[in-house]
Design an enzyme around this catalytic site. Structure first.
Site, mmCIF file in Angstrom:
data_model
loop_
_atom_site.group_PDB
_atom_site.id
_atom_site.type_symbol
_atom_site.label_atom_id
_atom_site.label_comp_id
_atom_site.label_asym_id
_atom_site.label_seq_id
_atom_site.Cartn_x
_atom_site.Cartn_y
_atom_site.Cartn_z
ATOM 1 N N CYS A 70 0.835 -1.206 0.000
ATOM 2 C CA CYS A 70 0.000 0.000 0.000
ATOM 3 C C CYS A 70 0.870 1.257 0.000
ATOM 4 C CB CYS A 70 -0.934 0.002 1.201
ATOM 5 S SG CYS A 70 -2.165 -1.324 1.174
ATOM 6 N N THR A 71 1.935 1.235 0.778
ATOM 7 C CA THR A 71 2.845 2.380 0.803
ATOM 8 C C THR A 71 3.503 2.559 -0.551
ATOM 9 O OG1 THR A 71 3.213 2.161 3.176
ATOM 10 C CG2 THR A 71 4.894 3.361 1.923
#
Length: 155
Positions: free
Chosen positions: A46-47
């Protein structure tokens, strides 16, 4: 099944990382929107995804597009994540899981986390029509950024 390409995007209002309400239809007045659902703040993939959108924002802005991230995390967690990664676009908290249901991107169980967002990306034109969607069953995969860009270039 999810919301299909060619359908009207369900409108919604959610708080961003600063607790400011953000309404999709208001954002569409500024231009097309890349709506990116992510499973969890601070997780590796996600990052990486949100950093990719952050780093490609100048190019997306040239295409008049804006990015909005959505997760079921609290706005407190999203604020810490946005500050840590210097995200310069709204991260919306769908803590009550209404929008992930509207878009049919609910992951019922991801390593014990119940009813969080699937990794999913929608490109929505100014009229609110979905022109691209990608819903990934494996949250370890990233969206096809090239196809997102191609959908925006066609607008």
């Amino acid at each position: 099944m999810g919301v299909e390409v060619g359908a009207q995007a369900p409108d919604f209002t959610l708080p961003d990382q600063d607790r400011t309400p953000v309404t999709l239809s208001d954002e569409l007045r500024k231009g097309p929107v890349v709506l990116a659902f992510v499973p969890a703040a601070f997780s590796g993939t996600c990052t990486k995804e949100m950093c990719t959108f952050r780093d490609s924002l100048p190019e997306l802005n040239r295409l008049s597009a804006n990015v909005i991230g959505v997760s079921t995390d609290t706005f407190f967690a999203l604020k810490a994540w946005a500050d840590a990664q210097h995200f310069n676009f709204p991260l919306l908290s769908d803590f009550n899981k209404t929008v992930i249901r509207q878009y049919d991107v609910v992951n019922p169980d991801m390593i014990g986390l119940k009813d969080i967002a699937k990794r999913a990306t929608f490109v929505i034109d100014r009229n609110g029509t979905i022109v691209f969607r990608e819903i990934l069953d494996d949250a370890r995969n990233e969206p096809d950024y090239g196809k997102v860009r191609e959908a925006l270039e066609r607008l």
